[in-house]
Every structure is written in C-alpha cells, then in structure tokens.
Scaffold this motif. Structure first.
Motif, short mmCIF file in Angstrom:
data_model
loop_
_atom_site.label_atom_id
_atom_site.label_comp_id
_atom_site.label_asym_id
_atom_site.label_seq_id
_atom_site.Cartn_x
_atom_site.Cartn_y
_atom_site.Cartn_z
N HIS A 264 0.83 -1.21 0.15
CA HIS A 264 0.19 -0.01 -0.01
C HIS A 264 0.69 1.26 -0.07
CE1 HIS A 264 -3.25 -2.45 0.40
NE2 HIS A 264 -3.51 -2.41 1.54
N ARG A 265 2.21 1.32 0.42
CA ARG A 265 2.93 2.40 0.60
C ARG A 265 3.86 2.61 -0.65
NH1 ARG A 265 5.20 3.43 6.44
NH2 ARG A 265 3.20 3.35 7.54
N ILE A 266 4.10 1.54 -1.52
CA ILE A 266 4.57 1.84 -2.70
C ILE A 266 3.60 1.93 -4.04
CG2 ILE A 266 6.26 0.77 -4.38
CD1 ILE A 266 7.24 -0.76 -1.83
N LYS A 267 3.66 3.30 -4.62
CA LYS A 267 2.78 3.53 -5.70
C LYS A 267 2.93 2.57 -6.83
CE LYS A 267 2.01 7.36 -8.77
NZ LYS A 267 2.21 8.66 -9.38
N GLY A 268 1.57 2.12 -6.93
CA GLY A 268 1.57 1.05 -8.20
C GLY A 268 1.84 -0.38 -7.62
N ALA A 269 2.05 -0.75 -6.48
CA ALA A 269 2.31 -2.10 -6.09
C ALA A 269 1.11 -2.86 -5.75
CB ALA A 269 3.21 -2.12 -4.77
N ASN A 270 1.05 -4.09 -6.23
CA ASN A 270 0.11 -4.96 -5.78
C ASN A 270 0.73 -6.01 -4.74
OD1 ASN A 270 -1.53 -4.04 -8.12
ND2 ASN A 270 -0.08 -5.19 -9.22
N PHE A 271 -0.54 -6.42 -4.14
CA PHE A 271 -0.22 -7.52 -2.96
C PHE A 271 -0.87 -9.05 -3.53
CE2 PHE A 271 -1.66 -9.74 0.74
CZ PHE A 271 -0.42 -10.15 1.49
N GLY A 272 0.05 -10.07 -3.18
CA GLY A 272 -0.50 -11.25 -3.60
C GLY A 272 -0.26 -12.29 -2.54
N ILE A 273 -1.25 -13.35 -2.45
CA ILE A 273 -1.07 -14.48 -1.52
C ILE A 273 -0.60 -15.63 -2.23
CG2 ILE A 273 -2.45 -15.91 0.02
CD1 ILE A 273 -2.18 -13.36 1.41
N ILE A 274 0.38 -16.39 -1.59
CA ILE A 274 0.84 -17.72 -2.27
C ILE A 274 0.02 -18.90 -1.50
CG2 ILE A 274 2.72 -19.23 -2.72
CD1 ILE A 274 3.48 -15.62 -2.32
N GLU A 275 -0.81 -19.40 -2.01
CA GLU A 275 -1.59 -20.42 -1.42
C GLU A 275 -0.94 -21.55 -0.91
OE1 GLU A 275 -4.85 -21.74 -4.09
OE2 GLU A 275 -5.37 -19.86 -4.16
N LYS A 276 -1.05 -22.20 0.15
CA LYS A 276 -0.46 -23.40 0.69
C LYS A 276 1.08 -23.00 1.11
CE LYS A 276 -3.28 -26.69 -1.93
NZ LYS A 276 -3.30 -27.85 -2.65
N ALA A 277 1.25 -21.81 1.13
CA ALA A 277 2.93 -21.42 1.41
C ALA A 277 2.86 -21.04 2.83
CB ALA A 277 3.44 -20.49 0.38
N GLY A 278 3.88 -21.19 3.52
CA GLY A 278 4.26 -20.46 4.81
C GLY A 278 5.19 -19.37 4.77
N HIS A 279 5.88 -19.23 5.76
CA HIS A 279 6.96 -18.11 5.70
C HIS A 279 7.86 -18.23 4.48
CE1 HIS A 279 9.27 -15.10 7.24
NE2 HIS A 279 10.61 -15.76 7.11
N GLU A 280 8.32 -19.27 3.98
CA GLU A 280 9.45 -19.45 2.95
C GLU A 280 8.45 -20.17 1.50
OE1 GLU A 280 13.27 -21.01 4.10
OE2 GLU A 280 12.27 -21.77 5.77
N ALA A 281 7.74 -19.24 1.15
CA ALA A 281 7.03 -19.61 0.05
C ALA A 281 7.89 -19.91 -1.06
CB ALA A 281 6.36 -18.20 -0.49
N ASN A 282 9.00 -19.81 -1.03
CA ASN A 282 9.78 -20.19 -2.40
C ASN A 282 10.29 -21.59 -2.20
OD1 ASN A 282 11.39 -18.61 -0.40
ND2 ASN A 282 13.43 -19.28 -1.62
N VAL A 283 10.32 -22.17 -0.83
CA VAL A 283 10.49 -23.48 -0.71
C VAL A 283 9.26 -24.11 -0.36
CG1 VAL A 283 11.43 -24.79 1.17
CG2 VAL A 283 12.45 -22.85 0.75
N ASP A 284 8.15 -23.73 0.20
CA ASP A 284 6.94 -24.36 0.34
C ASP A 284 6.02 -24.47 -0.97
OD1 ASP A 284 7.41 -24.16 3.08
OD2 ASP A 284 6.25 -22.64 3.53
N SER A 285 6.14 -23.46 -1.67
CA SER A 285 5.29 -23.52 -3.08
C SER A 285 6.04 -22.81 -4.24
CB SER A 285 3.87 -22.57 -2.63
OG SER A 285 3.24 -23.46 -1.79
#
Length: 103
Positions: free
Chosen positions: A69-90
């Motif tokens: 929300h603080r960065i102009k033009g940025a989006n927010f996304g949720i990675i399903e089935k992932a925990g803290h290490e999304a790149n490892v989990d999903s």
C-alpha cells in the motif's frame, strides 16, 4: 530492463533455485544477501510492483500488505499453501505469480 529482486531473511540464495527454474529468466534475477549492499544503480525498491506472502505466514502478512500500500502502483498477492518460506513451500505457484507481473 526490469529485475527480480528476491530475498528472505535467513535464507540462502540457493533456496530460490526451484522457483527460478519455473521462471526461466534468471539473467535478470538478483538474490542479494540482505547483510551486504547491492553495488548497482539498476536495482532498488523504487520499481517494486508486487509484494506477496504465503497464506500461512501470519507473522509477515500485515507487513507485506502495508508495504504494497505504501509503494505507488504495487500489488499484494497471496501464495496458496505457503508459509513463511513461500519459495520453498510452493515454488511453482510462486513462480506463476512472478511470471504474471514480471515476464
């Protein structure tokens, strides 16, 4: 040229290998050690367009949402089935999200 600037506290850059294999554009990826400075003027947070968090990562979700929300033009996304290490989990779902806005 745009770059993917990916990192995680306490993670070694090799933890991103599987996710990056799904993206196939590794020449524009930087995996910096957060404890050192990136010595280039081509990459910074001024061109961050996507912040995301694993759906099970309750500790960082609010911070990631606020960042987007603080960065102009940025989006927010949720990675399903992932925990803290999304790149490892999903890695594949994360790669699909990255490809959707970056490639």
């Amino acid at each position: 040229m745009t770059y993917l600037f990916a990192h995680g506290l306490g993670q070694h850059s090799s933890s991103w290998k599987i996710t990056l294999d799904y993206i196939e554009m590794t020449e524009r990826v930087a995996l910096p050690d957060l404890y050192t400075l990136v010595e280039t003027d081509k990459m910074d947070y001024h061109n961050l367009y996507q912040a995301f968090c694993g759906e099970k990562d309750q500790a960082n979700r609010k911070a990631a949402e606020r960042l987007s929300h603080r960065i102009k033009g940025a989006n927010f996304g949720i990675i399903e089935k992932a925990g803290h290490e999304a790149n490892v989990d999903s890695p594949k779902p994360l790669a699909e999200i990255i490809k959707g806005f970056w490639c």
